[in-house]
Scaffold this motif. Structure first.
Motif, PDB file in Angstrom:
ATOM      1  N   GLN A   4       0.826  -1.199   0.000  1.00  0.00           N
ATOM      2  CA  GLN A   4       0.000   0.000   0.000  1.00  0.00           C
ATOM      3  C   GLN A   4       0.865   1.255   0.000  1.00  0.00           C
ATOM      4  OE1 GLN A   4      -2.866   0.114   3.176  1.00  0.00           O
ATOM      5  NE2 GLN A   4      -3.630   2.143   2.618  1.00  0.00           N
ATOM      6  N   GLN A   5       1.956   1.242   0.758  1.00  0.00           N
ATOM      7  CA  GLN A   5       2.886   2.379   0.764  1.00  0.00           C
ATOM      8  C   GLN A   5       3.470   2.605  -0.626  1.00  0.00           C
ATOM      9  OE1 GLN A   5       5.804   1.282   3.683  1.00  0.00           O
ATOM     10  NE2 GLN A   5       4.675   2.189   5.385  1.00  0.00           N
ATOM     11  N   ARG A   6       3.895   1.544  -1.271  1.00  0.00           N
ATOM     12  CA  ARG A   6       4.510   1.671  -2.595  1.00  0.00           C
ATOM     13  C   ARG A   6       3.505   2.188  -3.611  1.00  0.00           C
ATOM     14  NH1 ARG A   6       6.837  -3.319  -0.897  1.00  0.00           N
ATOM     15  NH2 ARG A   6       5.369  -4.488  -2.179  1.00  0.00           N
ATOM     16  N   ARG A   7       2.281   1.695  -3.537  1.00  0.00           N
ATOM     17  CA  ARG A   7       1.252   2.150  -4.478  1.00  0.00           C
ATOM     18  C   ARG A   7       0.916   3.615  -4.251  1.00  0.00           C
ATOM     19  NH1 ARG A   7      -0.577  -3.127  -3.339  1.00  0.00           N
ATOM     20  NH2 ARG A   7      -1.960  -2.390  -1.682  1.00  0.00           N
ATOM     21  N   GLU A  11       1.462   6.570  -7.063  1.00  0.00           N
ATOM     22  CA  GLU A  11       0.359   7.444  -7.469  1.00  0.00           C
ATOM     23  C   GLU A  11       0.729   8.912  -7.269  1.00  0.00           C
ATOM     24  OE1 GLU A  11      -3.634   8.011  -8.932  1.00  0.00           O
ATOM     25  OE2 GLU A  11      -2.234   6.308  -8.923  1.00  0.00           O
ATOM     26  N   MET A  12       1.377   9.220  -6.158  1.00  0.00           N
ATOM     27  CA  MET A  12       1.767  10.603  -5.887  1.00  0.00           C
ATOM     28  C   MET A  12       2.753  11.103  -6.938  1.00  0.00           C
ATOM     29  SD  MET A  12       3.697  12.159  -2.512  1.00  0.00           S
ATOM     30  CE  MET A  12       5.314  11.559  -3.053  1.00  0.00           C
ATOM     31  N   LEU A  13       3.735  10.295  -7.288  1.00  0.00           N
ATOM     32  CA  LEU A  13       4.748  10.712  -8.248  1.00  0.00           C
ATOM     33  C   LEU A  13       4.169  10.858  -9.652  1.00  0.00           C
ATOM     34  CD1 LEU A  13       7.791   8.574  -7.048  1.00  0.00           C
ATOM     35  CD2 LEU A  13       7.458  11.045  -6.780  1.00  0.00           C
ATOM     36  N   ARG A  14       3.233   9.995 -10.018  1.00  0.00           N
ATOM     37  CA  ARG A  14       2.636  10.077 -11.351  1.00  0.00           C
ATOM     38  C   ARG A  14       1.815  11.347 -11.534  1.00  0.00           C
ATOM     39  NH1 ARG A  14       3.441   5.637 -14.398  1.00  0.00           N
ATOM     40  NH2 ARG A  14       4.106   3.746 -13.294  1.00  0.00           N
ATOM     41  N   HIS A  15       1.345  11.915 -10.442  1.00  0.00           N
ATOM     42  CA  HIS A  15       0.541  13.135 -10.525  1.00  0.00           C
ATOM     43  C   HIS A  15       1.313  14.374 -10.091  1.00  0.00           C
ATOM     44  CE1 HIS A  15      -2.637  10.022 -10.613  1.00  0.00           C
ATOM     45  NE2 HIS A  15      -3.285  10.906 -11.344  1.00  0.00           N
ATOM     46  N   ALA A  16       2.619  14.231  -9.890  1.00  0.00           N
ATOM     47  CA  ALA A  16       3.434  15.381  -9.503  1.00  0.00           C
ATOM     48  C   ALA A  16       3.545  16.352 -10.676  1.00  0.00           C
ATOM     49  CB  ALA A  16       4.822  14.920  -9.074  1.00  0.00           C
ATOM     50  N   PRO A  17       3.678  17.646 -10.409  1.00  0.00           N
ATOM     51  CA  PRO A  17       3.690  18.655 -11.486  1.00  0.00           C
ATOM     52  C   PRO A  17       5.031  18.791 -12.196  1.00  0.00           C
ATOM     53  CG  PRO A  17       3.863  19.736  -9.358  1.00  0.00           C
ATOM     54  CD  PRO A  17       3.651  18.266  -9.074  1.00  0.00           C
ATOM     55  N   LEU A  18       6.067  18.086 -11.744  1.00  0.00           N
ATOM     56  CA  LEU A  18       7.404  18.276 -12.305  1.00  0.00           C
ATOM     57  C   LEU A  18       7.546  17.616 -13.664  1.00  0.00           C
ATOM     58  CD1 LEU A  18      10.349  19.247 -11.955  1.00  0.00           C
ATOM     59  CD2 LEU A  18      10.823  17.029 -10.879  1.00  0.00           C
ATOM     60  N   ASP A  19       8.033  18.386 -14.647  1.00  0.00           N
ATOM     61  CA  ASP A  19       8.416  17.856 -15.956  1.00  0.00           C
ATOM     62  C   ASP A  19       9.928  18.001 -16.064  1.00  0.00           C
ATOM     63  OD1 ASP A  19       8.848  17.135 -18.571  1.00  0.00           O
ATOM     64  OD2 ASP A  19       7.634  18.743 -19.448  1.00  0.00           O
ATOM     65  N   VAL A  20      10.655  16.906 -15.813  1.00  0.00           N
ATOM     66  CA  VAL A  20      12.117  16.954 -15.774  1.00  0.00           C
ATOM     67  C   VAL A  20      12.693  17.454 -17.098  1.00  0.00           C
ATOM     68  CG1 VAL A  20      14.214  15.563 -15.534  1.00  0.00           C
ATOM     69  CG2 VAL A  20      12.268  15.186 -13.997  1.00  0.00           C
ATOM     70  N   GLY A  21      12.065  17.100 -18.196  1.00  0.00           N
ATOM     71  CA  GLY A  21      12.590  17.481 -19.502  1.00  0.00           C
ATOM     72  C   GLY A  21      11.991  18.748 -20.069  1.00  0.00           C
ATOM     73  N   GLY A  22      11.193  19.460 -19.289  1.00  0.00           N
ATOM     74  CA  GLY A  22      10.526  20.659 -19.785  1.00  0.00           C
ATOM     75  C   GLY A  22      11.368  21.914 -19.631  1.00  0.00           C
ATOM     76  N   ASP A  23      10.706  23.055 -19.713  1.00  0.00           N
ATOM     77  CA  ASP A  23      11.378  24.343 -19.584  1.00  0.00           C
ATOM     78  C   ASP A  23      12.193  24.378 -18.295  1.00  0.00           C
ATOM     79  OD1 ASP A  23      11.527  27.377 -20.285  1.00  0.00           O
ATOM     80  OD2 ASP A  23      10.865  27.298 -18.181  1.00  0.00           O
ATOM     81  N   LEU A 190       6.904   1.444 -15.822  1.00  0.00           N
ATOM     82  CA  LEU A 190       6.845   1.317 -14.372  1.00  0.00           C
ATOM     83  C   LEU A 190       7.363   2.548 -13.646  1.00  0.00           C
ATOM     84  CD1 LEU A 190       8.160  -2.351 -13.987  1.00  0.00           C
ATOM     85  CD2 LEU A 190       5.799  -1.565 -13.662  1.00  0.00           C
ATOM     86  N   ASP A 191       8.183   3.344 -14.316  1.00  0.00           N
ATOM     87  CA  ASP A 191       8.824   4.493 -13.675  1.00  0.00           C
ATOM     88  C   ASP A 191       7.840   5.656 -13.607  1.00  0.00           C
ATOM     89  OD1 ASP A 191      10.414   6.764 -13.006  1.00  0.00           O
ATOM     90  OD2 ASP A 191      12.193   5.766 -13.793  1.00  0.00           O
ATOM     91  N   PRO A 192       7.469   6.101 -12.407  1.00  0.00           N
ATOM     92  CA  PRO A 192       6.500   7.196 -12.294  1.00  0.00           C
ATOM     93  C   PRO A 192       7.120   8.585 -12.327  1.00  0.00           C
ATOM     94  CG  PRO A 192       6.991   6.360 -10.122  1.00  0.00           C
ATOM     95  CD  PRO A 192       7.808   5.527 -11.086  1.00  0.00           C
ATOM     96  N   ALA A 193       8.448   8.669 -12.399  1.00  0.00           N
ATOM     97  CA  ALA A 193       9.102   9.967 -12.248  1.00  0.00           C
ATOM     98  C   ALA A 193       9.905  10.399 -13.455  1.00  0.00           C
ATOM     99  CB  ALA A 193      10.014   9.932 -11.013  1.00  0.00           C
TER     100      ALA A 193
END
Length: 313
Positions: A4-7, A11-23, A190-193
């Motif tokens: 449950q912790q991992r899930r 979920e939190m990371l998949r909905h995070a606002p960060l776009d590593v490759g963006g502006d 599988l990678d959410p980030a």
């Protein structure tokens, strides 16, 4: 260990606002907000300063041994992040190791492409040595791009004849800027980030005209002979899994003591989430035990006490 912790973390990371490759400017602002959204514990102190002309933030937790230093290299794909942003994870490492952490604010791309980050890392370490702190009482720690930078810095130190630190621990190291590892595609779902596209964008920013196989940029292609003991921790649900596996194999090929820990079903730099993930706390404890094992005993003064070696501005 809780599924449950991992899930919940996934979920939190998949909905995070960060776009590593963006502006870049937007990514830096979002990353800073994310990393500083939870205040540091009240017993942790942070002190800005400089080492060898490089900005640093010293992080102290209660019980820190003043004779030991963790030189910490933050993540952010060489283009985002800062020493201040890394203070929370550095504080956790500091607390577990019982030593102060010095977070290096190395210059970022694209404004400062390779080898600026390596040059700053070497300069900060050289300054610690110049202050009289023995290399055997210094350990390196790095996460993500900071993990790749950690190993690259060790290679650079060897190349210029400086003594190696006692050990190095890297969390989810980005060690191959060609982004050619099998997990870059095999683990993408599988990678959410992170995404391969984002890393390739940031690699171009950092490398400039330098080839991606340059050993001081991508240490999976380096001669690692003579490096200190390495601990490599990585999650099985991240595209950089293969970077970690190949880095460990490369170290073994060159007779370096290397320990690889693959933690199942956890994401990139999962150690950052100790407040919500049991595996993160366990990994930090393991990293601390590894670091303490490889520190040399503190030198004794004539009175039999350990000398305090405070950092100088």
């Amino acid at each position: 260990m809780s599924g449950q912790q991992r899930r919940a973390l996934d979920e939190m990371l998949r909905h995070a606002p960060l776009d590593v490759g963006g502006d870049v400017a937007k990514a830096r602002a979002v990353f800073h907000e994310m990393m500083t959204s939870i205040p540091l514990p009240p017993d942790v102190t942070t002190t800005p300063g400089q080492l060898g002309g490089v900005p640093v933030v010293t992080v102290d937790a209660p019980g820190s041994d003043p004779s030991c230093v963790l030189l910490y290299f933050h993540g952010g794909a060489y283009a985002i992040g800062s020493a201040a942003d890394a203070a929370s994870l550095a504080a956790d490492v500091s607390r577990h190791c019982g030593a102060r952490a010095v977070c290096v604010d190395y210059r970022l791309a694209p404004e400062n492409p390779f080898p600026a980050a390596v040059d700053d890392a070497v300069a900060s370490y050289r300054a610690l040595l110049d202050q009289g702190i023995p290399s055997a009482r210094i350990a390196f720690v790095g996460e993500s791009a900071g993990g790749g930078l950690t190993v690259a810095t060790l290679v650079a130190l060897r190349n210029v004849g400086l003594p190696q630190p006692s050990s190095a621990t890297v969390f989810s190291p980005w060690a191959d800027l060609t982004v050619s590892g099998a997990s870059a595609t095999g683990k993408a779902h599988l990678d959410p980030a992170l995404t391969p596209q984002a890393l390739r964008t940031r690699a171009r920013d950092y490398l400039g005209p330098t080839t991606a196989t340059e050993p001081l940029a991508s240490p999976v292609f380096a001669d690692l002979t003579g490096l200190p003991p390495l601990l490599i921790q990585v999650g099985s649900h991240e595209i950089l899994l293969d970077d970690a596996v190949r880095l460990a194999a490369r170290a073994a090929d060159h007779d370096v003591h290397a320990e690889l820990q693959v933690w199942p079903q956890v994401p990139h730099v999962f150690q950052s989430f100790a407040v919500m993930l049991d595996e993160a706390d366990q990994a930090l404890r393991s990293a601390a035990a590894f670091t303490r094992t490889h520190w040399a005993p503190a030198a004794k003064t004539a009175a039999g006490t350990v000398p305090d070696a405070p950092l100088q501005p």
